[in-house]
Design a protein around this motif. Structure first.
Motif, PDB file in Angstrom:
ATOM      1  N   ALA A 230      -7.234  -4.198   3.376  1.00 15.87           N
ATOM      2  CA  ALA A 230      -5.836  -4.386   3.770  1.00 15.87           C
ATOM      3  C   ALA A 230      -5.708  -3.983   5.222  1.00 15.87           C
ATOM      4  O   ALA A 230      -6.193  -2.917   5.622  1.00 15.87           O
ATOM      5  CB  ALA A 230      -4.894  -3.569   2.904  1.00 15.87           C
ATOM      6  N   CYS A 231      -5.046  -4.812   6.013  1.00 18.57           N
ATOM      7  CA  CYS A 231      -4.958  -4.549   7.448  1.00 18.57           C
ATOM      8  C   CYS A 231      -3.595  -5.004   7.960  1.00 18.57           C
ATOM      9  O   CYS A 231      -3.075  -6.044   7.531  1.00 18.57           O
ATOM     10  CB  CYS A 231      -6.081  -5.297   8.163  1.00 18.57           C
ATOM     11  N   GLU A 235      -0.531   1.684  10.507  1.00 19.41           N
ATOM     12  CA  GLU A 235      -1.093   2.306   9.301  1.00 19.41           C
ATOM     13  C   GLU A 235      -0.076   2.262   8.154  1.00 19.41           C
ATOM     14  O   GLU A 235      -0.447   2.032   7.000  1.00 19.41           O
ATOM     15  CB  GLU A 235      -1.493   3.760   9.575  1.00 19.41           C
ATOM     16  N   GLU A 236       1.191   2.460   8.481  1.00 17.39           N
ATOM     17  CA  GLU A 236       2.236   2.455   7.456  1.00 17.39           C
ATOM     18  C   GLU A 236       2.343   1.083   6.783  1.00 17.39           C
ATOM     19  O   GLU A 236       2.469   0.973   5.561  1.00 17.39           O
ATOM     20  CB  GLU A 236       3.583   2.835   8.069  1.00 17.39           C
ATOM     21  N   GLU A 237       2.269   0.028   7.587  1.00 16.03           N
ATOM     22  CA  GLU A 237       2.350  -1.326   7.050  1.00 16.03           C
ATOM     23  C   GLU A 237       1.098  -1.649   6.226  1.00 16.03           C
ATOM     24  O   GLU A 237       1.185  -2.287   5.174  1.00 16.03           O
ATOM     25  CB  GLU A 237       2.517  -2.337   8.185  1.00 16.03           C
ATOM     26  N   ARG A 240       1.506  -0.072   2.894  1.00 12.02           N
ATOM     27  CA  ARG A 240       2.447  -0.836   2.055  1.00 12.02           C
ATOM     28  C   ARG A 240       1.743  -2.026   1.417  1.00 12.02           C
ATOM     29  O   ARG A 240       1.897  -2.297   0.224  1.00 12.02           O
ATOM     30  CB  ARG A 240       3.630  -1.316   2.908  1.00 12.02           C
ATOM     31  N   ILE A 241       0.969  -2.752   2.217  1.00 12.58           N
ATOM     32  CA  ILE A 241       0.242  -3.912   1.705  1.00 12.58           C
ATOM     33  C   ILE A 241      -0.763  -3.493   0.635  1.00 12.58           C
ATOM     34  O   ILE A 241      -0.927  -4.164  -0.387  1.00 12.58           O
ATOM     35  CB  ILE A 241      -0.463  -4.635   2.874  1.00 12.58           C
ATOM     36  N   ALA A 242      -1.425  -2.357   0.863  1.00  9.24           N
ATOM     37  CA  ALA A 242      -2.466  -1.893  -0.061  1.00  9.24           C
ATOM     38  C   ALA A 242      -1.910  -1.486  -1.415  1.00  9.24           C
ATOM     39  O   ALA A 242      -2.664  -1.405  -2.394  1.00  9.24           O
ATOM     40  CB  ALA A 242      -3.218  -0.718   0.561  1.00  9.24           C
ATOM     41  N   GLN A 243      -0.613  -1.237  -1.507  1.00 10.54           N
ATOM     42  CA  GLN A 243      -0.041  -0.860  -2.799  1.00 10.54           C
ATOM     43  C   GLN A 243      -0.176  -1.974  -3.834  1.00 10.54           C
ATOM     44  O   GLN A 243      -0.252  -1.705  -5.037  1.00 10.54           O
ATOM     45  CB  GLN A 243       1.430  -0.483  -2.630  1.00 10.54           C
ATOM     46  N   GLY A 244      -0.202  -3.215  -3.383  1.00  9.63           N
ATOM     47  CA  GLY A 244      -0.429  -4.312  -4.317  1.00  9.63           C
ATOM     48  C   GLY A 244      -1.758  -4.160  -5.031  1.00  9.63           C
ATOM     49  O   GLY A 244      -1.864  -4.384  -6.248  1.00  9.63           O
ATOM     50  N   PHE A 245      -2.780  -3.771  -4.275  1.00 13.06           N
ATOM     51  CA  PHE A 245      -4.093  -3.473  -4.862  1.00 13.06           C
ATOM     52  C   PHE A 245      -4.013  -2.259  -5.784  1.00 13.06           C
ATOM     53  O   PHE A 245      -4.500  -2.287  -6.917  1.00 13.06           O
ATOM     54  CB  PHE A 245      -5.117  -3.211  -3.745  1.00 13.06           C
ATOM     55  N   ARG A 286     -13.029   1.713  -3.139  1.00 13.40           N
ATOM     56  CA  ARG A 286     -13.369   0.293  -3.199  1.00 13.40           C
ATOM     57  C   ARG A 286     -12.667  -0.510  -2.120  1.00 13.40           C
ATOM     58  O   ARG A 286     -12.701  -1.731  -2.136  1.00 13.40           O
ATOM     59  CB  ARG A 286     -12.984  -0.263  -4.572  1.00 13.40           C
ATOM     60  N   MET A 287     -12.067   0.189  -1.144  1.00 13.92           N
ATOM     61  CA  MET A 287     -11.150  -0.499  -0.234  1.00 13.92           C
ATOM     62  C   MET A 287     -11.203   0.047   1.184  1.00 13.92           C
ATOM     63  O   MET A 287     -11.410   1.243   1.403  1.00 13.92           O
ATOM     64  CB  MET A 287      -9.730  -0.368  -0.784  1.00 13.92           C
ATOM     65  N   ILE A 288     -10.999  -0.826   2.154  1.00 11.68           N
ATOM     66  CA  ILE A 288     -10.784  -0.473   3.553  1.00 11.68           C
ATOM     67  C   ILE A 288      -9.319  -0.747   3.873  1.00 11.68           C
ATOM     68  O   ILE A 288      -8.812  -1.839   3.601  1.00 11.68           O
ATOM     69  CB  ILE A 288     -11.702  -1.304   4.470  1.00 11.68           C
ATOM     70  N   VAL A 289      -8.634   0.245   4.434  1.00  8.55           N
ATOM     71  CA  VAL A 289      -7.212   0.124   4.750  1.00  8.55           C
ATOM     72  C   VAL A 289      -6.984   0.649   6.165  1.00  8.55           C
ATOM     73  O   VAL A 289      -7.460   1.730   6.511  1.00  8.55           O
ATOM     74  CB  VAL A 289      -6.331   0.941   3.772  1.00  8.55           C
ATOM     75  N   GLY A 290      -6.224  -0.103   6.984  1.00  4.82           N
ATOM     76  CA  GLY A 290      -5.892   0.426   8.291  1.00  4.82           C
ATOM     77  C   GLY A 290      -5.444  -0.618   9.278  1.00  4.82           C
ATOM     78  O   GLY A 290      -5.284  -1.796   8.953  1.00  4.82           O
ATOM     79  N   THR A 291      -5.230  -0.176  10.510  1.00  3.49           N
ATOM     80  CA  THR A 291      -4.940  -1.064  11.624  1.00  3.49           C
ATOM     81  C   THR A 291      -6.209  -1.847  11.963  1.00  3.49           C
ATOM     82  O   THR A 291      -7.297  -1.515  11.487  1.00  3.49           O
ATOM     83  CB  THR A 291      -4.502  -0.255  12.847  1.00  3.49           C
TER      84      THR A 291
END
Length: 337
Positions: A230-231, A235-237, A240-245, A286-291
């Motif tokens: 999720a990118c 970081e806040e956005e 938010r997107i990663a919450q679906g996962f 299992r995930m990469i999250v960030g800007t």
């Protein structure tokens, strides 16, 4: 080190979305990936689910290949124990004839559905994963026009005749799949997005390189790693997107009924227990999250740990437009597009 980026798309429905809408977005995503310089675009095989639209990757691959120009199109993957290797070879040879030099045959032994689905696919016969190594050999023999490897008869030929051949990839999330890829001399895609264990993954990759058979399909070993992603600009956005996962995986694991990837409103209305919150945190392995900058650092670190020149990204999020934007952002950061 320059890292190639690829995409695995599961064509997962979001709440309120139809299968047709999810598939249309999948095609839109593939066209964008083609324009942005991604290496390959793979589609999944899932059966018996109203939340996952990609049940037959070969058909979806043909449509996507026709809508794109240069990106490699593949299966992530075909669950070979369900099928005849001969028929799978025909499917992929035909795809290769239509789109030369662009077709990947990613194969695995995972079920891809419920026990009832297994019986339906095999007309009531039990599914025997022990035959998988021999099925891979047989598939390769047909794809390579090496009729001596045919199981039923040494003169059995898989049509059509083509000048190039699809590239077979071994998919897996365990050391046994890595060893099989090494034994047969195939490129290997480790699914950290399924396993969640970097320790197992790096061990499997190490085995793959140590045991690689250079007399196999490829002269040198080649491995890649796939991970949820999720990118966003902030970081806040991205969170938010990663919450679906987060919530999709939680509800899948706990058997909670859902209508697809949950909306922000559905998530906000759900009161997660402390144990559920802990489980969602565990799943973040299992995930990469960030800007884009943060995601790039995480992707580079992951590739280094796996000695991989390619990372395949998988996204689960409610809004498909968030997916498209995430891929644009990471491509600009890492591919210069």
């Amino acid at each position: 080190m320059s890292i190639r980026l690829s995409i695995l798309e599961q064509s997962m429905l979001s709440e309120g979305q139809t299968a047709k809408e999810a598939l249309d977005k999948t095609v839109e995503m593939a066209k964008l990936a083609d324009e942005l310089g991604f290496e390959r675009f793979w589609v999944a095989e899932h059966h018996g689910s109203r939340k996952l639209a990609s049940s037959t990757p070969e058909i979806l691959m043909a449509h996507i290949a026709n809508e794109t120009e240069r990106i490699r199109i593949g299966s992530g993957g075909v669950m070979l124990p369900h099928y005849s290797p001969y028929k799978i070879a025909e499917n992929f040879k035909l795809l290769e004839a239509l789109y030369p030099g662009r077709i990947d045959a990613g194969v695995g032994r995972a079920p891809g559905g419920s026990q009832l689905v297994h019986y339906a696919l095999r007309e009531g016969q039990p599914r025997n994963v022990d035959v998988f190594p021999d099925q891979v050999k047989e598939l390769r023999s047909y794809l390579n026009d090496d009729v001596t490897g045919a199981k039923l008869h040494p003169k059995l030929y898989a049509a059509p005749e083509i000048d190039t051949k699809p590239r077979v990839w071994m998919l897996g999330s365990s050391p046994s799949s890595a060893q099989l890829a090494a034994e047969q001399g195939l490129p290997y895609m480790y699914a950290q997005f399924i396993s969640g264990s970097e320790a197992i993954g790096t061990y499997a990759t190490s085995l793959y390189h140590q045991q690689y058979n250079r007399a196999g399909e490829e002269d040198t070993p080649e491995n890649a790693v796939s991970i949820f992603f999720a990118c966003a600009e902030t970081e806040e956005e991205a969170e938010r997107i990663a919450q679906g996962f987060d919530y999709s995986m939680l509800w899948l694991e706990t058997g909670k009924t859902s209508e697809g990837t949950p909306s922000p409103e559905t998530i906000a209305a759900y009161n997660a227990s402390p144990s559920e919150i802990a489980r969602m945190k565990q799943n973040r392995s299992r995930m990469i999250v960030g800007t884009p900058q943060s995601a790039k650092r995480q992707i580079e670190a992951l590739a280094e740990k796996y000695a991989a020149k390619e990372v395949m990204l998988v996204m689960i999020t409610y809004d498909y437009d968030d997916k498209l934007e995430a891929y644009r952002l990471i491509a600009k950061e890492m591919l210069g597009s």
